[in-house]
Design a protein around this motif. Structure first.
Motif, mmCIF file in Angstrom:
data_model
loop_
_atom_site.group_PDB
_atom_site.id
_atom_site.type_symbol
_atom_site.label_atom_id
_atom_site.label_comp_id
_atom_site.label_asym_id
_atom_site.label_seq_id
_atom_site.Cartn_x
_atom_site.Cartn_y
_atom_site.Cartn_z
ATOM 1 N N ILE A 140 0.854 -1.205 0.000
ATOM 2 C CA ILE A 140 0.000 0.000 0.000
ATOM 3 C C ILE A 140 0.885 1.247 0.000
ATOM 4 C CG2 ILE A 140 -1.638 1.349 1.385
ATOM 5 C CD1 ILE A 140 -2.810 -1.422 2.281
ATOM 6 N N LYS A 141 1.898 1.248 0.839
ATOM 7 C CA LYS A 141 2.832 2.380 0.911
ATOM 8 C C LYS A 141 3.553 2.569 -0.427
ATOM 9 C CE LYS A 141 6.814 3.877 3.644
ATOM 10 N NZ LYS A 141 7.705 3.514 4.772
ATOM 11 N N LEU A 142 3.996 1.469 -1.023
ATOM 12 C CA LEU A 142 4.695 1.525 -2.309
ATOM 13 C C LEU A 142 3.785 2.093 -3.393
ATOM 14 C CD1 LEU A 142 7.110 0.886 -4.135
ATOM 15 C CD2 LEU A 142 6.255 -1.469 -4.296
ATOM 16 N N GLN A 143 2.540 1.658 -3.429
ATOM 17 C CA GLN A 143 1.593 2.158 -4.423
ATOM 18 C C GLN A 143 1.403 3.669 -4.286
ATOM 19 O OE1 GLN A 143 0.354 0.572 -7.011
ATOM 20 N NE2 GLN A 143 -0.652 2.438 -7.690
ATOM 21 N N LYS A 144 1.256 4.152 -3.068
ATOM 22 C CA LYS A 144 1.099 5.597 -2.836
ATOM 23 C C LYS A 144 2.348 6.359 -3.258
ATOM 24 C CE LYS A 144 -2.275 5.253 0.871
ATOM 25 N NZ LYS A 144 -2.540 5.449 2.296
ATOM 26 N N MET A 145 3.528 5.791 -2.982
ATOM 27 C CA MET A 145 4.775 6.448 -3.383
ATOM 28 C C MET A 145 4.894 6.505 -4.904
ATOM 29 S SD MET A 145 7.344 4.868 -0.524
ATOM 30 C CE MET A 145 8.814 5.707 -1.088
ATOM 31 N N HIS A 151 5.248 9.928 -6.802
ATOM 32 C CA HIS A 151 6.533 10.170 -7.482
ATOM 33 C C HIS A 151 6.674 9.217 -8.668
ATOM 34 C CE1 HIS A 151 7.631 12.538 -3.971
ATOM 35 N NE2 HIS A 151 7.279 11.507 -3.204
ATOM 36 N N PRO A 152 5.913 9.418 -9.733
ATOM 37 C CA PRO A 152 5.905 8.466 -10.858
ATOM 38 C C PRO A 152 7.234 8.350 -11.604
ATOM 39 C CG PRO A 152 4.611 10.413 -11.381
ATOM 40 C CD PRO A 152 5.010 10.535 -9.951
#
Length: 191
Positions: free
Chosen positions: A100-105, A109-110
């Motif tokens: 979940i954290k990785l997806q938000k990051m 920051h694409p």
């Protein structure tokens, strides 16, 4: 794998809610031990692989900085299996939170390339060292030290692996056999 993790979470939650409390809601050591003793070992996970873990006796001098005011303990085969199940549940929860954290990051920051392997723990790739102890209240706990890169061949079976940094290749937790849960997950930082 997700089905196995879901089954483990359900079984552990049921055991924690029914096996650790008497009819008045008080925790009981006897019921917790009964839950461990009756814990089914056929929950869809492969059997324990003894090439992946070792039990190391508690040593006051070596362990005083991480385990204070404790006394060494031994582990039964069932307690080792139960420790492994609880570790799997703990890591599954961590991995879900990290995804979940990785997806938000990635959304925020694409342009930055982020590898999932830097965030999640693929537990089958880790060796484990188990150090059992009794705390000041006489409750049995297990310090579980995990690492994905063993040093010096088989020396990890006798000596606790300690490294600075290393990221998620090195982490540890304490499994509380009485309360049937992990007490945090401490992951090394990245240099």
């Amino acid at each position: 794998m997700m089905r196995v993790a879901s089954t483990l979470v359900l079984v552990v939650m049921l055991l924690a809610n029914t096996a650790c409390h008497d009819k008045n809601g008080r925790e009981t050591k006897t019921n917790a031990q009964a839950a461990i003793n009756s814990f089914p070992s056929n929950q869809g996970l492969p059997p324990l692989d003894s090439s992946r873990f070792t039990v190391i006796p508690y040593d006051l001098e070596r362990d005083k900085h991480r385990l204070s005011k404790v006394k060494g303990a031994s582990l039964t085969a069932q307690e080792i299996v139960f420790t492994e199940y609880l570790l799997n549940v703990c890591v599954s929860k961590h991995n879900l939170e990290q995804r979940i954290k990785l997806q938000k990051m990635r959304e925020t920051h694409p342009k930055i390339t982020l590898k999932e392997s830097d965030f999640i723990i693929n537990l089958p790739n880790y060796k484990r060292q188990l150090v059992a102890f009794y705390n000041g209240k006489g409750e049995k706990k297990v310090w579980v030290n995990c690492f994905c890169k063993p040093l010096n061949g088989t020396e990890w079976r006798r000596k606790v692996v300690e490294v600075d940094d290393g990221g998620n290749c090195y982490f540890n937790t304490v499994v509380d056999l009485r309360r049937m849960k992990c007490l945090g997950l401490s992951i090394n930082s990245v240099a």
